[in-house]
Design a protein around this motif. Structure first.
Motif, PDB file in Angstrom:
ATOM      1  N   LYS A  14      41.734  37.636  46.447  1.00  0.00           N
ATOM      2  CA  LYS A  14      42.837  38.771  46.038  1.00  0.00           C
ATOM      3  C   LYS A  14      44.004  38.655  47.078  1.00  0.00           C
ATOM      4  O   LYS A  14      43.859  39.448  48.016  1.00  0.00           O
ATOM      5  CB  LYS A  14      41.983  40.070  46.305  1.00  0.00           C
ATOM      6  CG  LYS A  14      40.649  40.056  45.619  1.00  0.00           C
ATOM      7  CD  LYS A  14      40.654  40.084  44.182  1.00  0.00           C
ATOM      8  CE  LYS A  14      39.309  40.000  43.381  1.00  0.00           C
ATOM      9  NZ  LYS A  14      39.426  39.949  41.596  1.00  0.00           N
ATOM     10  N   LYS A  15      44.882  38.000  46.642  1.00  0.00           N
ATOM     11  CA  LYS A  15      46.114  38.009  47.416  1.00  0.00           C
ATOM     12  C   LYS A  15      47.103  39.102  47.529  1.00  0.00           C
ATOM     13  O   LYS A  15      47.699  39.370  48.527  1.00  0.00           O
ATOM     14  CB  LYS A  15      46.975  36.770  46.923  1.00  0.00           C
ATOM     15  CG  LYS A  15      47.496  36.730  45.696  1.00  0.00           C
ATOM     16  CD  LYS A  15      48.415  35.907  45.296  1.00  0.00           C
ATOM     17  CE  LYS A  15      49.018  35.862  44.119  1.00  0.00           C
ATOM     18  NZ  LYS A  15      49.966  34.662  43.364  1.00  0.00           N
ATOM     19  N   GLU A  16      46.923  40.109  46.518  1.00  0.00           N
ATOM     20  CA  GLU A  16      47.726  41.035  46.600  1.00  0.00           C
ATOM     21  C   GLU A  16      47.333  42.077  47.536  1.00  0.00           C
ATOM     22  O   GLU A  16      47.881  43.172  48.125  1.00  0.00           O
ATOM     23  CB  GLU A  16      47.581  41.985  45.167  1.00  0.00           C
ATOM     24  CG  GLU A  16      48.301  41.144  44.111  1.00  0.00           C
ATOM     25  CD  GLU A  16      47.253  40.187  43.477  1.00  0.00           C
ATOM     26  OE1 GLU A  16      46.315  40.142  43.848  1.00  0.00           O
ATOM     27  OE2 GLU A  16      47.862  39.302  42.536  1.00  0.00           O
ATOM     28  N   GLU A  17      45.805  42.161  47.908  1.00  0.00           N
ATOM     29  CA  GLU A  17      45.107  42.633  48.780  1.00  0.00           C
ATOM     30  C   GLU A  17      44.782  42.290  50.146  1.00  0.00           C
ATOM     31  O   GLU A  17      44.326  43.085  51.157  1.00  0.00           O
ATOM     32  CB  GLU A  17      43.907  43.463  48.337  1.00  0.00           C
ATOM     33  CG  GLU A  17      43.879  44.062  46.680  1.00  0.00           C
ATOM     34  CD  GLU A  17      42.504  44.167  46.145  1.00  0.00           C
ATOM     35  OE1 GLU A  17      41.405  43.973  46.801  1.00  0.00           O
ATOM     36  OE2 GLU A  17      42.695  44.507  44.903  1.00  0.00           O
TER      37      GLU A  17
END
Length: 240
Positions: A106-109
């Motif tokens: 989960k790169k956004e997080e």
């Protein structure tokens, strides 16, 4: 003969290295077939498939090795348009014992979700790590973007056993190889992995001969300190 387990696990990592040599084939669909040798004996085979959305590597024992110590492993990685992993699925089976893991990136997080499914089911773990980060498969694919003329040595961040580690890649020179009864120019590359590697427990170094023209590994050699070297040789290439 449980040494076959270490041998085949070691080569599975070598199999995975093939993908970073296929980076120029991204956007196409290609499959590679390798025979695996331990000394003069063929002990396994591997199949590698790459598509724009997913990379898959499988390795399995054959012949006498399969009778003595049957082994099968499969690594699947779903990637985004830049080659970063979105989901990884790892499966292996030896003598009836199965292991299965799934990893979500989960790169956004800045978060990785890691879960063991077999042999014992465990709840998902949330691990906060710095991004960008690769799994062991996608890191090697990304590494071929490097221009070795200007960057003969480099490191890439990996997710290994719940932590952020680095793979070190070094271009060592050029060699003359034979492929389809013709002399070809090959690039000699060494890859050094962390001791925490998911797949490589007894060795941290793999040597590769890459066909410069085709961007495909002709030969892969995994070094095992006690047992010697395991060699994977390219048998054929298919596009589909």
């Amino acid at each position: 003969m449980k040494n076959f387990r270490e041998i085949l696990k070691s080569f599975l990592l070598s199999v995975i290295l093939n993908f970073f040599l296929l980076i120029n084939c991204r956007g196409t669909e290609i499959k590679l077939f390798y025979d695996i040798y331990y000394g003069p004996f063929k002990i396994g085979e591997s199949e590698i498939c790459i598509t724009p959305e997913k990379y898959t590597a499988t390795v399995y024992s054959v012949g006498l090795a399969n009778s003595i110590f049957p082994y099968y492993a499969k690594w699947e990685t779903w990637v985004d348009e830049k080659g970063y992993p979105k989901k990884t699925f790892i499966y292996s089976k030896e003598r009836g014992k199965e292991r299965k893991r799934v990893i979500y990136f989960k790169k956004e997080e800045n978060n990785v979700i890691y879960q063991k499914l077999l042999p014992t089911y465990k709840k998902p773990e949330n691990i906060s790590l710095e991004f960008p980060i690769y799994d062991e498969l996608s890191s090697f694919i990304a590494s071929f973007y490097i221009d070795y003329t200007f960057y003969p040595k480099t490191k890439l961040p990996l997710f290994i056993k719940k932590s952020r580690e680095y793979v070190r890649i070094e271009f060592k020179g050029r060699k003359t190889c034979e492929f389809e009864k013709e002399e070809k120019e090959c690039l000699f590359i060494e890859v050094f992995l962390p001791k925490k590697s998911e797949l490589l427990e007894r060795s941290s170094e793999v040597e590769m001969l890459l066909l410069k023209e085709k961007k495909v590994p002709l030969e892969l050699r995994g070094k095992l300190p006690i047992f010697g070297s395991l060699v994977g040789k390219l048998k054929k290439i298919e596009k589909f």
